[in-house]
Design a protein around this motif. Sequence first.
Motif, PDB file in Angstrom:
ATOM      1  N   UNK A 164       0.819  -1.215   0.000  1.00 21.81           N
ATOM      2  CA  UNK A 164       0.000   0.000   0.000  1.00 21.81           C
ATOM      3  C   UNK A 164       0.855   1.268   0.000  1.00 21.81           C
ATOM      4  N   UNK A 165       1.886   1.293   0.830  1.00 23.64           N
ATOM      5  CA  UNK A 165       2.645   2.537   1.028  1.00 23.64           C
ATOM      6  C   UNK A 165       4.120   2.450   0.639  1.00 23.64           C
ATOM      7  N   UNK A 166       4.537   1.321   0.121  1.00 24.99           N
ATOM      8  CA  UNK A 166       5.937   1.176  -0.276  1.00 24.99           C
ATOM      9  C   UNK A 166       6.771   0.611   0.860  1.00 24.99           C
ATOM     10  N   UNK A 216      -8.770   3.807   1.790  1.00 25.56           N
ATOM     11  CA  UNK A 216      -9.184   3.156   3.036  1.00 25.56           C
ATOM     12  C   UNK A 216      -8.067   3.119   4.073  1.00 25.56           C
ATOM     13  N   UNK A 217      -6.824   3.127   3.609  1.00 22.26           N
ATOM     14  CA  UNK A 217      -5.687   2.994   4.521  1.00 22.26           C
ATOM     15  C   UNK A 217      -4.659   4.091   4.254  1.00 22.26           C
ATOM     16  N   UNK A 218      -4.935   5.291   4.761  1.00 22.71           N
ATOM     17  CA  UNK A 218      -4.044   6.422   4.504  1.00 22.71           C
ATOM     18  C   UNK A 218      -2.704   6.320   5.225  1.00 22.71           C
ATOM     19  N   UNK A 219      -2.598   5.461   6.234  1.00 22.51           N
ATOM     20  CA  UNK A 219      -1.347   5.328   6.981  1.00 22.51           C
ATOM     21  C   UNK A 219      -1.204   3.903   7.492  1.00 22.51           C
ATOM     22  N   UNK A 231      -3.898   0.269   8.762  1.00 26.29           N
ATOM     23  CA  UNK A 231      -3.744  -1.123   8.350  1.00 26.29           C
ATOM     24  C   UNK A 231      -3.676  -2.039   9.566  1.00 26.29           C
ATOM     25  N   UNK A 232      -2.928  -1.638  10.574  1.00 25.04           N
ATOM     26  CA  UNK A 232      -2.848  -2.435  11.796  1.00 25.04           C
ATOM     27  C   UNK A 232      -4.209  -2.506  12.489  1.00 25.04           C
ATOM     28  N   UNK A 233      -4.982  -1.423  12.416  1.00 26.12           N
ATOM     29  CA  UNK A 233      -6.341  -1.427  12.973  1.00 26.12           C
ATOM     30  C   UNK A 233      -7.221  -2.438  12.251  1.00 26.12           C
TER      31      UNK A 233
END
Length: 405
Positions: free
Chosen positions: A187-189, A280-283, A287-289
């Motif tokens: 998602x974020x690299x 949906x997953x800005x950070x 994702x952990x949530x």
Amino acid sequence: MGLEESKTSFNNTYHGDCFEKNSIHYFGSNDNLLSISPNHDVCDLTLDSHEFLMTAGHSQEQFQPAIDLSQALDDISVKTILLHRSNLQEEMLQYFKASDILNTTLKFKFVNECGHDADGVSRDAYATFWESFFLRNADGEVYRIPVLSQDYGQEEWEAVGRILIKGYKEHKYYPISLAPAFFIAVVHGETSVTPQLLKDSFLLYISQSEKDVIEAVERGTQYDQNELLFLLDRFQCHKIPEQSEMASIIVQIAHKVLIQESKYALDAISGVGEGVWQIDFPDTESILTLYGRLDPAIPKVIELLCASPRTKEENASIGFLHRFIRGRNKLQLRKLLRFLTGSDVICVDKIDIQFIVRHGKGRLPSIHTCGPMLELPSTYANYPDFRSEWESMLDSKECMEMNIV
């Protein structure tokens, strides 16, 4: 949604989604109707408009619709996919190689099963795919990582990425066995994956005995030297680290195993989801949530149950179910949840319970995964009776088949 007629290969267990008695009806846009006769092994089609049944691995001689499908595809907004449980992983990959499938609403049907897809069959299809994928194409214990093979090229890994997106976007199904460090990199690299995230994922990627050795070395307590040597040799680490070096060595090994070795798959999966997952997953915290929210835990599963017992027998029955849930380990709990909802993770808000009266060999529950809704017998004499019947039912190979017609 009442039970008019049933077929089952395991006593009288009913497991399915919404249904009609004489045919299974799928509704697409503008209530256009596709009727499938349950009397045929593959399916006969009556296609009015805007919807068709996709089949993988079937020749045109086996499956010939009454109209030219190529003329109808342009306006299709809902597609129904026919799957064989024995070949589901390969069939799903073939369907999801089409890049436009992300813009199409999908419905699923299993061959020789009668479940009508109102979310429950779809959840089951995605759960079955990931169960097969993690068994055959991934490595690890609690958390798993895709393993590269000659059978999977760019197209196949992109299809895996689309399956991941589609399952979550349409049904909130996400396979939590996929290591968080890997998904964060998708998602974020990979630069967003911190050393702590790498270590946390790696410690659940390896076995419990290997994890115990690492933690013992870090604490400076006694550990099995041979186990440590085996662990280091497994990951091609040719240096026995001092206590102070162990943490950094583990992070290096974790990055190699979780990110570098699966980089080809990671990049392909990431490419098809570029700009999609970030909504949906800005950070990384979001994702952990997600993992915490979907992970089945005994209190959370019990909280899903919505029942209104009115008699002593009904109170006893729901009490037996609560006790049965509390006795499950993690794997057993996920299997039970999948039986009740079609999904092995928590992606429904509640499980409605209706009490029924059944006796003898027919005293088995009816499961409607579309709700989901459980029809629970209220005639168990004691908990051992309840436990033995439910254990036998869940151990049956047919327990997940959609057999309501």
